[in-house]
Design a protein around this motif. Structure first.
Motif, mmCIF file in Angstrom:
data_model
loop_
_atom_site.group_PDB
_atom_site.id
_atom_site.type_symbol
_atom_site.label_atom_id
_atom_site.label_comp_id
_atom_site.label_asym_id
_atom_site.label_seq_id
_atom_site.Cartn_x
_atom_site.Cartn_y
_atom_site.Cartn_z
ATOM 1 N N PRO A 117 30.995 40.814 32.820
ATOM 2 C CA PRO A 117 31.871 39.682 32.173
ATOM 3 C C PRO A 117 32.254 40.188 30.774
ATOM 4 O O PRO A 117 31.562 40.550 29.430
ATOM 5 C CB PRO A 117 30.768 38.714 32.022
ATOM 6 C CG PRO A 117 29.344 38.844 33.037
ATOM 7 C CD PRO A 117 29.363 40.455 33.001
ATOM 8 N N ILE A 118 32.850 40.074 30.502
ATOM 9 C CA ILE A 118 34.096 40.142 28.926
ATOM 10 C C ILE A 118 33.903 38.822 28.438
ATOM 11 O O ILE A 118 34.898 37.912 28.875
ATOM 12 C CB ILE A 118 35.660 41.144 29.147
ATOM 13 C CG1 ILE A 118 35.451 41.864 29.961
ATOM 14 C CG2 ILE A 118 36.019 41.164 27.513
ATOM 15 C CD1 ILE A 118 37.238 42.586 30.141
ATOM 16 N N LYS A 119 33.806 39.182 27.206
ATOM 17 C CA LYS A 119 33.570 37.175 26.600
ATOM 18 C C LYS A 119 35.166 37.009 26.158
ATOM 19 O O LYS A 119 35.869 37.672 25.933
ATOM 20 C CB LYS A 119 32.607 37.655 24.822
ATOM 21 C CG LYS A 119 32.108 36.802 24.195
ATOM 22 C CD LYS A 119 31.449 36.862 23.604
ATOM 23 C CE LYS A 119 30.364 35.958 22.707
ATOM 24 N NZ LYS A 119 29.293 36.253 21.937
ATOM 25 N N GLY A 120 34.819 35.890 26.466
ATOM 26 C CA GLY A 120 36.141 35.219 26.087
ATOM 27 C C GLY A 120 37.614 35.588 27.540
ATOM 28 O O GLY A 120 38.403 34.645 27.774
ATOM 29 N N LYS A 121 37.106 36.472 28.809
ATOM 30 C CA LYS A 121 37.653 36.080 29.556
ATOM 31 C C LYS A 121 36.516 35.712 31.201
ATOM 32 O O LYS A 121 35.562 36.355 31.250
ATOM 33 C CB LYS A 121 38.224 37.661 29.823
ATOM 34 C CG LYS A 121 38.699 38.462 28.898
ATOM 35 C CD LYS A 121 39.797 38.429 28.762
ATOM 36 C CE LYS A 121 40.734 39.443 27.520
ATOM 37 N NZ LYS A 121 41.705 40.026 27.736
ATOM 38 N N LYS A 122 37.642 34.416 31.452
ATOM 39 C CA LYS A 122 36.964 34.109 32.607
ATOM 40 C C LYS A 122 36.611 34.801 33.693
ATOM 41 O O LYS A 122 35.919 35.256 34.913
ATOM 42 C CB LYS A 122 37.934 33.383 33.350
ATOM 43 C CG LYS A 122 37.241 31.751 32.286
ATOM 44 C CD LYS A 122 38.320 30.954 33.452
ATOM 45 C CE LYS A 122 38.448 29.299 31.967
ATOM 46 N NZ LYS A 122 38.572 28.086 32.927
ATOM 47 N N MET A 141 36.569 42.073 34.586
ATOM 48 C CA MET A 141 35.338 42.641 33.651
ATOM 49 C C MET A 141 35.538 43.528 34.020
ATOM 50 O O MET A 141 36.143 44.050 34.205
ATOM 51 C CB MET A 141 34.518 41.945 35.635
ATOM 52 C CG MET A 141 33.832 40.928 35.480
ATOM 53 S SD MET A 141 32.715 40.257 36.435
ATOM 54 C CE MET A 141 32.277 38.851 36.718
ATOM 55 N N ASN A 142 33.878 44.115 32.937
ATOM 56 C CA ASN A 142 34.559 45.580 32.882
ATOM 57 C C ASN A 142 33.087 46.391 33.724
ATOM 58 O O ASN A 142 32.963 45.595 34.066
ATOM 59 C CB ASN A 142 33.954 46.686 31.145
ATOM 60 C CG ASN A 142 34.633 45.681 30.724
ATOM 61 O OD1 ASN A 142 35.509 46.860 30.467
ATOM 62 N ND2 ASN A 142 34.503 45.068 29.119
ATOM 63 N N THR A 180 38.611 48.074 33.098
ATOM 64 C CA THR A 180 38.885 46.363 34.285
ATOM 65 C C THR A 180 39.221 47.146 35.177
ATOM 66 O O THR A 180 39.983 48.468 35.270
ATOM 67 C CB THR A 180 39.539 45.808 33.064
ATOM 68 O OG1 THR A 180 40.654 46.089 32.838
ATOM 69 C CG2 THR A 180 38.905 45.215 31.936
#
Length: 148
Positions: free
Chosen positions: A80-85, A88-89, A48
């Motif tokens: 997108p990273i699950k659970g993070k708005k 991003m990776n 990230t």
């Protein structure tokens, strides 16, 4: 040698190393920040922007500018990273891997030659530098020096 002499010599050596990487980036016609972002991303893992900023002590706005630039050029995908708005990776695309390898291959060769010249004790330098860096940060309470 006392602490003042140690850190005087240490500082000079660090700036000589830093200068080498700055010069390499200039000769490669890229910014030093782009060099380090490519270096970070070229390890085959997703990262990230926050990780890159923290791990490489780079300013967030500068890394963000570089990330936008290399995304525009098709060198990275933002996943997108699950659970993070907002977080991003960042992953190199195939085009990005080729670009990073083109930029970094000569650097890797130089680093490998230098590494091969070091003895076993000298190869411990990275862990010693990390220990010094962490100790210096802790001595300031984890805060960066503030401008007066």
């Amino acid at each position: 040698m006392n602490s003042k002499q140690f850190f005087y010599n240490f500082g000079k050596a660090m700036y000589h190393v830093d200068s080498f990487y700055d010069d390499f980036a200039k000769q490669s016609r890229i910014s030093t920040t782009l060099l380090w972002v490519l270096y970070a991303l070229n390890d085959g893992n997703a990262h990230t922007q926050i990780e890159i900023c923290k791990d490489w002590e780079l300013p967030r706005t500068t890394v963000n500018t570089v990330v936008k630039e290399i995304e525009k050029n098709g060198y990275i995908d933002l996943i997108p990273i699950k659970g993070k708005k907002r977080e991003m990776n960042i992953v190199l695309t195939n085009l990005g891997k080729a670009y990073a390898e083109d930029v970094l291959s000569e650097l890797y060769e130089i680093e490998a030659k230098v590494y091969d010249m070091l003895d076993a004790n000298e190869k411990q330098v990275a862990s010693m530098l990390n220990k010094i860096a962490e100790s210096l940060k802790e001595s300031k309470g984890g805060k960066k020096c503030q401008k007066k």
